[in-house]
Each structure stands twice: as C-alpha cells, then as structure tokens.
Design a protein around this motif. Structure first.
Motif, PDB file in Angstrom:
ATOM      1  N   ARG A  21     -18.086  25.781 -96.708  1.00 32.33           N
ATOM      2  CA  ARG A  21     -18.290  24.371 -96.981  1.00 32.33           C
ATOM      3  C   ARG A  21     -18.770  23.614 -95.762  1.00 32.33           C
ATOM      4  NH1 ARG A  21     -12.910  23.474 -99.163  1.00 32.33           N
ATOM      5  NH2 ARG A  21     -12.667  24.633-101.091  1.00 32.33           N
ATOM      6  N   GLY A  22     -19.077  24.313 -94.696  1.00 35.60           N
ATOM      7  CA  GLY A  22     -19.536  23.620 -93.505  1.00 35.60           C
ATOM      8  C   GLY A  22     -18.413  23.012 -92.707  1.00 35.60           C
ATOM      9  N   GLY A  23     -17.143  23.358 -93.041  1.00 35.35           N
ATOM     10  CA  GLY A  23     -16.011  22.792 -92.317  1.00 35.35           C
ATOM     11  C   GLY A  23     -15.761  23.550 -91.035  1.00 35.35           C
ATOM     12  N   ALA A  24     -14.842  23.019 -90.225  1.00 36.51           N
ATOM     13  CA  ALA A  24     -14.512  23.654 -88.953  1.00 36.51           C
ATOM     14  C   ALA A  24     -13.560  24.809 -89.183  1.00 36.51           C
ATOM     15  CB  ALA A  24     -13.878  22.632 -88.013  1.00 36.51           C
ATOM     16  N   ALA A  25     -13.856  25.940 -88.561  1.00 40.13           N
ATOM     17  CA  ALA A  25     -12.985  27.103 -88.693  1.00 40.13           C
ATOM     18  C   ALA A  25     -11.699  26.858 -87.932  1.00 40.13           C
ATOM     19  CB  ALA A  25     -13.688  28.342 -88.152  1.00 40.13           C
ATOM     20  N   ARG A  26     -10.580  27.415 -88.453  1.00 40.22           N
ATOM     21  CA  ARG A  26      -9.282  27.217 -87.813  1.00 40.22           C
ATOM     22  C   ARG A  26      -8.669  28.554 -87.477  1.00 40.22           C
ATOM     23  NH1 ARG A  26      -8.042  23.564 -92.151  1.00 40.22           N
ATOM     24  NH2 ARG A  26      -6.591  25.107 -92.933  1.00 40.22           N
ATOM     25  N   SER A  27      -7.796  28.543 -86.494  1.00 38.82           N
ATOM     26  CA  SER A  27      -7.093  29.761 -86.117  1.00 38.82           C
ATOM     27  C   SER A  27      -5.970  30.028 -87.100  1.00 38.82           C
ATOM     28  CB  SER A  27      -6.520  29.619 -84.699  1.00 38.82           C
ATOM     29  OG  SER A  27      -5.490  28.665 -84.675  1.00 38.82           O
ATOM     30  N   SER A  28      -5.471  31.266 -87.100  1.00 40.93           N
ATOM     31  CA  SER A  28      -4.368  31.607 -87.992  1.00 40.93           C
ATOM     32  C   SER A  28      -3.103  30.860 -87.618  1.00 40.93           C
ATOM     33  CB  SER A  28      -4.109  33.120 -87.928  1.00 40.93           C
ATOM     34  OG  SER A  28      -3.809  33.527 -86.599  1.00 40.93           O
ATOM     35  N   GLU A  29      -2.957  30.498 -86.332  1.00 43.34           N
ATOM     36  CA  GLU A  29      -1.773  29.744 -85.905  1.00 43.34           C
ATOM     37  C   GLU A  29      -1.758  28.363 -86.539  1.00 43.34           C
ATOM     38  OE1 GLU A  29      -2.074  29.751 -81.681  1.00 43.34           O
ATOM     39  OE2 GLU A  29      -0.888  31.569 -81.472  1.00 43.34           O
ATOM     40  N   GLU A  30      -2.912  27.678 -86.577  1.00 40.89           N
ATOM     41  CA  GLU A  30      -2.973  26.360 -87.167  1.00 40.89           C
ATOM     42  C   GLU A  30      -2.681  26.407 -88.658  1.00 40.89           C
ATOM     43  OE1 GLU A  30      -6.886  25.213 -85.960  1.00 40.89           O
ATOM     44  OE2 GLU A  30      -6.103  23.894 -84.402  1.00 40.89           O
ATOM     45  N   ALA A  61      -0.370  11.621 -99.409  1.00 42.20           N
ATOM     46  CA  ALA A  61       0.611  11.243-100.405  1.00 42.20           C
ATOM     47  C   ALA A  61       1.950  10.888 -99.784  1.00 42.20           C
ATOM     48  CB  ALA A  61       0.787  12.381-101.413  1.00 42.20           C
ATOM     49  N   LYS A  62       2.135  11.136 -98.503  1.00 40.19           N
ATOM     50  CA  LYS A  62       3.396  10.857 -97.828  1.00 40.19           C
ATOM     51  C   LYS A  62       3.435   9.408 -97.340  1.00 40.19           C
ATOM     52  CE  LYS A  62       5.058  15.038 -98.110  1.00 40.19           C
ATOM     53  NZ  LYS A  62       6.267  15.340 -98.894  1.00 40.19           N
ATOM     54  N   PRO A  63       4.647   8.830 -97.257  1.00 36.57           N
ATOM     55  CA  PRO A  63       4.777   7.453 -96.764  1.00 36.57           C
ATOM     56  C   PRO A  63       4.272   7.287 -95.339  1.00 36.57           C
ATOM     57  CG  PRO A  63       6.795   8.160 -97.857  1.00 36.57           C
ATOM     58  CD  PRO A  63       5.932   9.378 -97.725  1.00 36.57           C
ATOM     59  N   PHE A  64       4.495   8.311 -94.485  1.00 38.82           N
ATOM     60  CA  PHE A  64       4.087   8.227 -93.092  1.00 38.82           C
ATOM     61  C   PHE A  64       2.972   9.228 -92.807  1.00 38.82           C
ATOM     62  CE2 PHE A  64       8.707   6.973 -92.607  1.00 38.82           C
ATOM     63  CZ  PHE A  64       8.427   5.619 -92.564  1.00 38.82           C
ATOM     64  N   SER A  65       1.952   8.783 -92.114  1.00 37.37           N
ATOM     65  CA  SER A  65       0.807   9.639 -91.800  1.00 37.37           C
ATOM     66  C   SER A  65       1.089  10.421 -90.522  1.00 37.37           C
ATOM     67  CB  SER A  65      -0.457   8.784 -91.634  1.00 37.37           C
ATOM     68  OG  SER A  65      -1.565   9.599 -91.330  1.00 37.37           O
ATOM     69  N   ILE A  66       1.765  11.541 -90.668  1.00 33.51           N
ATOM     70  CA  ILE A  66       2.078  12.414 -89.545  1.00 33.51           C
ATOM     71  C   ILE A  66       1.328  13.728 -89.754  1.00 33.51           C
ATOM     72  CG2 ILE A  66       3.898  13.651 -88.291  1.00 33.51           C
ATOM     73  CD1 ILE A  66       5.852  11.542 -89.218  1.00 33.51           C
ATOM     74  N   SER A  67       0.434  14.040 -88.858  1.00 36.84           N
ATOM     75  CA  SER A  67      -0.389  15.233 -88.989  1.00 36.84           C
ATOM     76  C   SER A  67       0.442  16.495 -88.787  1.00 36.84           C
ATOM     77  CB  SER A  67      -1.522  15.195 -87.962  1.00 36.84           C
ATOM     78  OG  SER A  67      -2.156  16.448 -87.878  1.00 36.84           O
ATOM     79  N   TRP A  72       2.671  21.097 -85.044  1.00 43.61           N
ATOM     80  CA  TRP A  72       2.379  22.387 -84.426  1.00 43.61           C
ATOM     81  C   TRP A  72       2.266  22.262 -82.904  1.00 43.61           C
ATOM     82  CZ3 TRP A  72       2.638  27.362 -84.762  1.00 43.61           C
ATOM     83  CH2 TRP A  72       1.817  28.171 -83.978  1.00 43.61           C
ATOM     84  N   GLU A  73       1.595  21.222 -82.431  1.00 41.63           N
ATOM     85  CA  GLU A  73       1.454  20.988 -80.993  1.00 41.63           C
ATOM     86  C   GLU A  73       2.816  20.708 -80.367  1.00 41.63           C
ATOM     87  OE1 GLU A  73      -0.044  20.728 -77.270  1.00 41.63           O
ATOM     88  OE2 GLU A  73      -1.094  21.400 -79.086  1.00 41.63           O
ATOM     89  N   ALA A  74       3.667  19.949 -81.069  1.00 45.78           N
ATOM     90  CA  ALA A  74       5.011  19.660 -80.566  1.00 45.78           C
ATOM     91  C   ALA A  74       5.832  20.937 -80.444  1.00 45.78           C
ATOM     92  CB  ALA A  74       5.706  18.665 -81.499  1.00 45.78           C
ATOM     93  N   TYR A  75       5.715  21.816 -81.433  1.00 44.97           N
ATOM     94  CA  TYR A  75       6.423  23.099 -81.376  1.00 44.97           C
ATOM     95  C   TYR A  75       5.999  23.914 -80.155  1.00 44.97           C
ATOM     96  CZ  TYR A  75       6.349  28.130 -82.070  1.00 44.97           C
ATOM     97  OH  TYR A  75       6.393  29.484 -81.850  1.00 44.97           O
ATOM     98  N   LYS A  76       4.694  23.957 -79.873  1.00 47.87           N
ATOM     99  CA  LYS A  76       4.207  24.731 -78.727  1.00 47.87           C
ATOM    100  C   LYS A  76       4.758  24.171 -77.417  1.00 47.87           C
ATOM    101  CE  LYS A  76      -0.215  24.504 -79.663  1.00 47.87           C
ATOM    102  NZ  LYS A  76      -1.682  24.740 -79.520  1.00 47.87           N
ATOM    103  N   ARG A  77       4.856  22.840 -77.316  1.00 48.35           N
ATOM    104  CA  ARG A  77       5.402  22.224 -76.106  1.00 48.35           C
ATOM    105  C   ARG A  77       6.880  22.579 -75.941  1.00 48.35           C
ATOM    106  NH1 ARG A  77       2.502  17.558 -74.327  1.00 48.35           N
ATOM    107  NH2 ARG A  77       0.301  17.866 -74.881  1.00 48.35           N
ATOM    108  N   VAL A  78       7.631  22.498 -77.036  1.00 47.20           N
ATOM    109  CA  VAL A  78       9.061  22.819 -76.998  1.00 47.20           C
ATOM    110  C   VAL A  78       9.277  24.279 -76.624  1.00 47.20           C
ATOM    111  CG1 VAL A  78      11.152  23.066 -78.409  1.00 47.20           C
ATOM    112  CG2 VAL A  78       9.753  21.004 -78.592  1.00 47.20           C
TER     113      VAL A  78
END
Length: 227
Positions: A21-30, A61-67, A72-78
């Motif tokens: 679809r012309g989208g950006a490829a992602r890693s398996s971790e993401e 669909a969620k009340p808060f827009s949290i990506s 995932w980035e927070a987990y890597k930092r922790v």
C-alpha cells in the motif's frame, strides 16, 4: 468465477505487508504494540484515521490519544535503566515473558483512562547520619507508564530548569555536579548548604498540580500525575 475473483482481491487488499500500500515498513519489535487489533480487525495508520474498509482505528476510538509506539519506546527506556521488582515481585525479565500482552494491556488502560498505579514497594536505605531514607520502587509496568508521561512532559518543562540543576535531568548526572563544584571551589571561599527536611513528604500536591498545569493542559498527563 467473478465472486471468487472478488474474494481473492479482497484478501489481497487486507494484506498486512505495508509495501503493498505504499506505507512505511515496520520492524517486528514495533508490531508488538502496533500490530493487529484484538477483535481481528487489521489496524493500519492511515492519514485519515480509518482502516481500508472505513472502520475507525483503535487508537482513535480511545478517550486519550496515546500512541502504542510511545509505550514501546517507554518500555525500551525502562529496560535500559534496569531496576528491581516492585510489590508484585515481577522483574523486567519476567515482564518480557508475555511482553506483547503486557504492553497491550498497559496501553489499553492508559488510553482508556482506566489505568490506576499499583502500590510502591518501600525500601529503606541507610543515611550517613545514622538515619534511613525511604525509597519507593514501582512495578515494571508502572515504571513504563511513568516513562510514557515523562517522554511527553519532559521536553515541555526542561527549558525552565535552572542551569545549576542536575537532579533527574536528561544528559546530566551527579558526577557533572561534582565537577562543577570542584571548579568553583577555586573561585569562592564559602559554601551554602541547604536541605529542606522531608520535602517530598510535606509538599503541597495541589500547589504542585497547579505548577504542572502551567506547562501542559494534556488531560491524560494531568490525570496520571495526580493519580
């Protein structure tokens, strides 16, 4: 025949390969946090916030827009910071046994506004004067949740800190403060040492929240800092 051909084309249009679809490829971790929606609907980050068949993305669909990428980035930092287990006795290694599900649950609760921080394990550390300093150790999941808030709030408040502030700031450490203190000892003949007794125990939390609100009006950040 036309019906079978239509079915084959429909399946192909729902392919999870971003390249079709012309989208950006992602890693398996993401994919751990950006993969399939639990109801079986394939979720993809379209610009208009909907999937190819017009359904609203789960994030929208969620009340808060949290990506989920933010979680995932927070987990890597922790994980990089390490640390002991909290009251649930769950280490980072044990958290990673079911990493995909644990991160999904955390994101789902934070994005829906239902996340409640669990109790903090209390550990007492001996002080040089013979007393003890209480240290709170959150659970692994709560450390990730706190890191999610930090990643968004820190860039907003960091520019307002004093130049000589070194505690818990990015790119600064206690070693840096010692180096500055040693250099200044050659220029000054006096030292002022001030310590507010039990400052964090006696802090006015309502006043603290008013200070936070001066830097952000993001509702989910205010909610989770207050909790």
């Amino acid at each position: 025949m036309p019906r079978e051909r239509f079915k084959r084309q429909s399946r192909k249009s729902l392919s999870t390969d971003a390249r079709h679809r012309g989208g950006a490829a992602r890693s398996s971790e993401e994919d751990l946090v950006m993969g399939l929606e639990r109801r079986g609907c394939i979720v993809r980050p379209y610009a208009n916030g909907t999937t190819s068949n017009g359904r609203i993305l789960l994030d929208k669909a969620k009340p808060f827009s949290i990506s989920r990428v933010l979680v995932w980035e927070a987990y890597k930092r922790v994980k990089a910071n390490g640390g002991a287990a909290g009251v649930d006795c769950q280490s980072i290694a044990e958290f990673e046994v079911d990493l995909k599900d644990n991160l999904y649950k955390l994101w789902n609760r934070m994005a829906s506004g239902s996340y409640i921080p669990p109790p903090v394990r209390r550990v007492e550390i001996p002080k040089s004067d013979g007393g003890k300093r209480p240290l709170g150790i959150p659970t692994v999941s709560d450390r990730i949740a706190q890191m999610v808030v930090k990643l968004v709030l820190e860039p907003k408040v960091e520019p307002y800190f004093h130049t000589d502030s070194y505690g818990y700031r990015p790119g600064r450490s206690a070693t840096d403060s010692v180096g500055v203190a040693r250099r200044r000892c050659w220029h000054y003949d006096w030292v002022v040492d001030i310590d507010i007794r039990a400052f964090f125990d006696s802090m006015d939390h309502e006043l603290l929240m008013r200070a936070v609100q001066k830097h952000t009006q993001c509702q989910w950040i205010l909610l989770y800092i207050k909790r």
